[in-house]
Design a protein around this motif. Structure first.
Motif, PDB file in Angstrom:
ATOM      1  N   GLU A   1       1.069   7.307  -6.380  1.00 13.41           N
ATOM      2  CA  GLU A   1      -0.327   7.718  -6.593  1.00 13.41           C
ATOM      3  C   GLU A   1      -1.121   6.649  -7.328  1.00 13.41           C
ATOM      4  OE1 GLU A   1       0.182  11.439  -8.620  1.00 13.41           O
ATOM      5  OE2 GLU A   1       0.362  12.559  -6.724  1.00 13.41           O
ATOM      6  N   PHE A   2      -0.841   5.398  -6.987  1.00 12.94           N
ATOM      7  CA  PHE A   2      -1.545   4.226  -7.517  1.00 12.94           C
ATOM      8  C   PHE A   2      -1.378   4.060  -9.027  1.00 12.94           C
ATOM      9  CE2 PHE A   2      -3.462   5.016  -3.443  1.00 12.94           C
ATOM     10  CZ  PHE A   2      -3.673   3.755  -2.926  1.00 12.94           C
ATOM     11  N   ASP A   3      -0.341   4.669  -9.578  1.00 17.79           N
ATOM     12  CA  ASP A   3       0.002   4.481 -10.988  1.00 17.79           C
ATOM     13  C   ASP A   3       1.036   3.360 -11.061  1.00 17.79           C
ATOM     14  OD1 ASP A   3       0.740   4.532 -13.616  1.00 17.79           O
ATOM     15  OD2 ASP A   3       1.376   6.636 -13.640  1.00 17.79           O
ATOM     16  N   THR A   4       0.587   2.137 -11.335  1.00 21.60           N
ATOM     17  CA  THR A   4       1.483   0.982 -11.296  1.00 21.60           C
ATOM     18  C   THR A   4       2.553   1.018 -12.378  1.00 21.60           C
ATOM     19  OG1 THR A   4      -0.150  -0.269 -12.591  1.00 21.60           O
ATOM     20  CG2 THR A   4      -0.207  -0.533 -10.199  1.00 21.60           C
ATOM     21  N   SER A   5       2.399   1.866 -13.395  1.00 26.40           N
ATOM     22  CA  SER A   5       3.438   1.979 -14.419  1.00 26.40           C
ATOM     23  C   SER A   5       4.699   2.627 -13.855  1.00 26.40           C
ATOM     24  CB  SER A   5       2.927   2.786 -15.612  1.00 26.40           C
ATOM     25  OG  SER A   5       2.691   4.137 -15.246  1.00 26.40           O
ATOM     26  N   ARG A   6       4.577   3.273 -12.701  1.00 29.56           N
ATOM     27  CA  ARG A   6       5.729   3.922 -12.068  1.00 29.56           C
ATOM     28  C   ARG A   6       6.245   3.120 -10.871  1.00 29.56           C
ATOM     29  NH1 ARG A   6       4.448   9.022  -9.947  1.00 29.56           N
ATOM     30  NH2 ARG A   6       2.219   8.939 -10.280  1.00 29.56           N
ATOM     31  N   LEU A   7       5.772   1.893 -10.746  1.00 30.15           N
ATOM     32  CA  LEU A   7       6.193   1.020  -9.646  1.00 30.15           C
ATOM     33  C   LEU A   7       6.900  -0.204 -10.218  1.00 30.15           C
ATOM     34  CD1 LEU A   7       6.180   0.224  -6.640  1.00 30.15           C
ATOM     35  CD2 LEU A   7       3.919  -0.780  -7.003  1.00 30.15           C
TER      36      LEU A   7
ATOM     37  N   LEU B   1       0.824  -1.204   0.000  1.00 24.94           N
ATOM     38  CA  LEU B   1       0.000   0.000   0.000  1.00 24.94           C
ATOM     39  C   LEU B   1       0.863   1.260   0.000  1.00 24.94           C
ATOM     40  CD1 LEU B   1      -2.888   0.980  -0.030  1.00 24.94           C
ATOM     41  CD2 LEU B   1      -2.899   0.957   2.464  1.00 24.94           C
ATOM     42  N   SER B   2       1.942   1.269   0.777  1.00 22.33           N
ATOM     43  CA  SER B   2       2.814   2.447   0.821  1.00 22.33           C
ATOM     44  C   SER B   2       3.468   2.680  -0.535  1.00 22.33           C
ATOM     45  CB  SER B   2       3.878   2.288   1.906  1.00 22.33           C
ATOM     46  OG  SER B   2       4.723   1.184   1.637  1.00 22.33           O
ATOM     47  N   ALA B   3       3.833   1.591  -1.225  1.00 27.17           N
ATOM     48  CA  ALA B   3       4.434   1.726  -2.551  1.00 27.17           C
ATOM     49  C   ALA B   3       3.433   2.295  -3.548  1.00 27.17           C
ATOM     50  CB  ALA B   3       4.955   0.378  -3.032  1.00 27.17           C
ATOM     51  N   LEU B   4       2.201   1.809  -3.503  1.00 28.77           N
ATOM     52  CA  LEU B   4       1.162   2.324  -4.398  1.00 28.77           C
ATOM     53  C   LEU B   4       0.851   3.780  -4.107  1.00 28.77           C
ATOM     54  CD1 LEU B   4      -1.271  -0.734  -4.487  1.00 28.77           C
ATOM     55  CD2 LEU B   4       0.006   0.198  -6.411  1.00 28.77           C
TER      56      LEU B   4
ATOM     57  N   LEU C   1       9.799  -1.800  -5.091  1.00 28.39           N
ATOM     58  CA  LEU C   1       9.684  -2.745  -3.985  1.00 28.39           C
ATOM     59  C   LEU C   1      10.826  -3.730  -4.113  1.00 28.39           C
ATOM     60  CD1 LEU C   1       5.861  -3.511  -3.619  1.00 28.39           C
ATOM     61  CD2 LEU C   1       7.386  -2.609  -1.863  1.00 28.39           C
ATOM     62  N   LEU C   2      11.777  -3.641  -3.188  1.00 29.73           N
ATOM     63  CA  LEU C   2      12.927  -4.526  -3.182  1.00 29.73           C
ATOM     64  C   LEU C   2      12.617  -5.692  -2.261  1.00 29.73           C
ATOM     65  CD1 LEU C   2      15.820  -4.703  -4.322  1.00 29.73           C
ATOM     66  CD2 LEU C   2      16.612  -3.651  -2.200  1.00 29.73           C
ATOM     67  N   LEU C   3      12.305  -6.851  -2.841  1.00 25.34           N
ATOM     68  CA  LEU C   3      11.822  -8.004  -2.090  1.00 25.34           C
ATOM     69  C   LEU C   3      12.936  -9.035  -1.921  1.00 25.34           C
ATOM     70  CD1 LEU C   3       8.472  -8.329  -4.063  1.00 25.34           C
ATOM     71  CD2 LEU C   3       8.819  -7.162  -1.885  1.00 25.34           C
ATOM     72  N   ARG C   4      12.931  -9.697  -0.780  1.00 24.45           N
ATOM     73  CA  ARG C   4      13.982 -10.672  -0.473  1.00 24.45           C
ATOM     74  C   ARG C   4      13.370 -12.027  -0.150  1.00 24.45           C
ATOM     75  NH1 ARG C   4      18.747  -8.618   0.849  1.00 24.45           N
ATOM     76  NH2 ARG C   4      19.397 -10.649   0.015  1.00 24.45           N
ATOM     77  N   GLY C   5      14.153 -13.073  -0.405  1.00 22.38           N
ATOM     78  CA  GLY C   5      13.753 -14.441  -0.084  1.00 22.38           C
ATOM     79  C   GLY C   5      14.991 -15.286   0.144  1.00 22.38           C
TER      80      GLY C   5
ATOM     81  N   ASP D   1      12.341   4.774  -2.673  1.00 18.89           N
ATOM     82  CA  ASP D   1      11.921   5.894  -3.503  1.00 18.89           C
ATOM     83  C   ASP D   1      12.911   6.015  -4.663  1.00 18.89           C
ATOM     84  OD1 ASP D   1      11.179   8.294  -4.635  1.00 18.89           O
ATOM     85  OD2 ASP D   1      12.199   9.503  -3.121  1.00 18.89           O
ATOM     86  N   GLY D   2      12.545   5.521  -5.817  1.00 23.30           N
ATOM     87  CA  GLY D   2      13.429   5.616  -6.962  1.00 23.30           C
ATOM     88  C   GLY D   2      13.458   4.366  -7.808  1.00 23.30           C
ATOM     89  N   VAL D   3      14.552   4.211  -8.574  1.00 20.69           N
ATOM     90  CA  VAL D   3      14.701   3.122  -9.530  1.00 20.69           C
ATOM     91  C   VAL D   3      15.904   2.269  -9.130  1.00 20.69           C
ATOM     92  CG1 VAL D   3      15.050   2.503 -11.951  1.00 20.69           C
ATOM     93  CG2 VAL D   3      13.786   4.583 -11.362  1.00 20.69           C
ATOM     94  N   VAL D   4      15.719   0.941  -9.143  1.00 16.83           N
ATOM     95  CA  VAL D   4      16.816   0.014  -8.878  1.00 16.83           C
ATOM     96  C   VAL D   4      17.222  -0.637 -10.199  1.00 16.83           C
ATOM     97  CG1 VAL D   4      17.531  -2.086  -7.685  1.00 16.83           C
ATOM     98  CG2 VAL D   4      16.078  -0.423  -6.508  1.00 16.83           C
TER      99      VAL D   4
END
Length: 538
Positions: free
Chosen positions: A175-181, A168-171, A362-366, A198-201
């Motif tokens: 502003e809920f524009d998934t093209s920027r996520l 939710l925080s990422a969205l 969203l930098l996700l780990r596993g 906040d930014g691009v990886v």
């Protein structure tokens, strides 16, 4: 492999072609709900994947029966359209076909069943509106409950809360524009290490650039760097046709080498004079130029992925040029910071604080590559569900509360139908009840007693009661178990569409390639110009 092609023996028994769809529904039924179990999918090459994501399971299954493939296509369409509800749609297909088989045994013609299913579905979708509730705004507290419901059953409660909040925080950040996520997942870490940046990886694993080779530490940050971008190779230009150079003596050889070195030095100086701190190249950079740039304090990154290259250009305000000679101070862009770090075993570059276009990653780990990929799939589903809910502005209580309520409504409507369509309506309602029954079964409770108790609560006016996480009746709104209305609406529509298509099939005709060629050489007057193909028996 799922299903083998069978032939109808011409009697009045239920069509055996329906069996493949039922087998597919049975295969993923146990994954439904917060207590659903996982499936271990083993590939031909020995790859093992463990998941309870219905769309992934259906996608990876080896389905050979043509009817099973129809269901597979419907499941893929459901996942592509709304990102969730695949298991719901397939379970509904299996339940509707099971009820249709019983109706056929009672002597009802397939066209009567098809007509009744279509009418019952229309009535159910009309009734669905009265169970929908609206969101107040993008900051509605119930959005976090919807996100949490989407990931419930995948992790423990603490991890479920964390990933719902991260999503939710990422969205909200974009502003809920998934093209920027952007979603990135890396093995070698724990779930709790996942963060929203906040930014691009930029993933450097696919680039030949090595931060270690450039003598950079594993973590280094450049504040307010100037970013230059070149959309071509950087190095000595190669001729576009074959040329040969004949050197007569050592002096000429030395002069030739000096010329190449001078050109490379010129390229480095041009980059430095532009004020660039970071140089992103979409293609390759000459090794000597790359090393010289690093020694001059410029971070060179080559072979940047095209999609990432374009995103960075928009977000930083950089103007990509086709040659280093065209680089100027005006063509560079900037961000608040560029950080080099190793995530797991992967080298990355993080550009934070983009001034021209707000971006989030969203930098996700596993712990393992499989877990990291599964985390990414789950979070992607959560994002889709949350976005769909906000787009429509309505949600419904989960836990099978809505299909139970609709089953009761359909049963009430059937009592006013004077012909045998009444039986079809009753069968349709029974198929809807398959969802709460499955949820109760997967939770380890008696489905009959649980469904009976829920229906009694509904009859008393509590239409939001469904199957709780413990398998017992519970008010879903009070429990925070909320789902997008679109997910159930779409699943029901697709299930009815594929079931009515299957019910129209009374036989499967297999034709070899040779037979098709021979048939094509016959009189072309029989060529189909529209409607159903001629391969379907009349």
């Amino acid at each position: 492999m799922l299903g083998e092609t069978t032939e109808d023996d011409g009697n009045d028994e239920p069509n055996p072609t329906h069996t493949a769809a039922g087998e597919l529904a049975d295969a993923i039924r146990t994954t439904l709900g917060p207590n659903g179990l996982d499936k271990m999918v083993v590939g031909e090459n020995g790859t093992v994947i463990v998941t309870n994501d219905g769309s992934s399971i259906v996608e990876w299954m080896d389905i050979t029966h043509p009817v099973g493939r129809l269901v597979e296509q419907a499941a893929a369409a459901q996942d592509s359209a709304v990102g969730d509800g695949t298991t719901t749609a397939v379970v509904l297909v299996g339940a509707l076909l099971e009820e249709a088989a019983a109706l056929r045994s009672d002597g009802l013609h397939p066209t009567t069943i098809i007509d009744g299913y279509v009418r019952a579905a229309e009535a159910a979708l009309d009734q669905l509106e009265q169970y929908e509730r609206g969101l107040h705004s993008r900051n509605d507290d119930r959005l976090i409950q919807i996100a949490r419901t989407a990931v419930t059953g995948r992790w423990d409660d603490a991890s479920t809360d964390r990933f719902a909040e991260l999503t939710l925080s990422a969205l909200q950040a974009v502003e809920f524009d998934t093209s920027r996520l952007t979603l990135k997942s890396y093995p070698g870490g724990e779930l709790r290490e996942s963060v929203c940046l906040d930014g691009v990886v930029v993933d450097l694993e696919t680039s030949s650039t090595s931060l270690e080779a450039l003598s950079h530490p594993s973590i280094q940050t450049h504040d307010e760097p100037a970013i230059a971008m070149v959309d071509a190779e950087i190095g000595i230009e190669e001729p576009n046709h074959i040329e040969s150079v004949e050197l007569q003596n050592a002096t000429q050889r030395s002069a030739f080498q000096d010329h190449e070195q001078d050109r490379k030095t010129e390229l480095v100086e041009q980059v430095v004079q532009s004020g660039a701190t970071v140089l992103l190249c979409q293609k390759s950079i000459d090794e000597a130029v790359r090393t010289a740039l690093a020694q001059r304090g410029v971070l060179p990154v080559e072979r940047t992925r095209r999609d990432e290259f374009d995103v960075i250009a928009r977000a930083t305000g950089s103007t990509p040029v086709m040659s280093v000679d065209d680089l100027t101070v005006d063509s560079t862009g900037t961000v608040e910071s560029v950080t080099q770090r190793t995530v797991g075993t992967t080298q990355t570059l993080t550009l934070q604080g983009c001034p021209e276009e707000q971006r989030a990653t969203l930098l996700l780990r596993g712990g393992t590559p499989h877990v990291a990929d599964e985390v990414r799939r789950i979070v992607a589903d959560c994002i889709d569900v949350t976005r769909v809910t906000l787009d429509d502005g309505v949600f419904v209580p989960g836990g099978g509360a809505v299909p139970t309520a609709l089953a009761i409504d359909i049963a009430a409507l059937s009592r006013g139908i004077p012909d045998r369509t009444q039986l079809v309506f009753d069968g349709f309602g029974a198929a809807l009840e398959a969802l709460p029954r499955t949820l109760a079964t997967n939770a380890g409770t008696d489905p009959l007693s649980t469904l009976t108790a829920i229906k009694q609560r509904h009859d008393a006016g509590a239409a939001t009661v469904g199957v709780g996480p413990d398998g017992h009746p519970r008010d879903m709104v009070a429990a925070g178990v909320l789902e997008p209305s679109t997910v159930f609406r779409s699943a029901l529509q697709r299930a009815v569409a594929v079931v009515t298509q299957i019910l129209r099939v009374d036989d499967i005709v297999q034709i070899s390639a040779d037979e098709r060629r021979t048939d094509a050489e016959h009189d072309h007057a029989h060529a189909a110009t529209g409607g159903y193909p001629w391969a379907v028996g009349h």
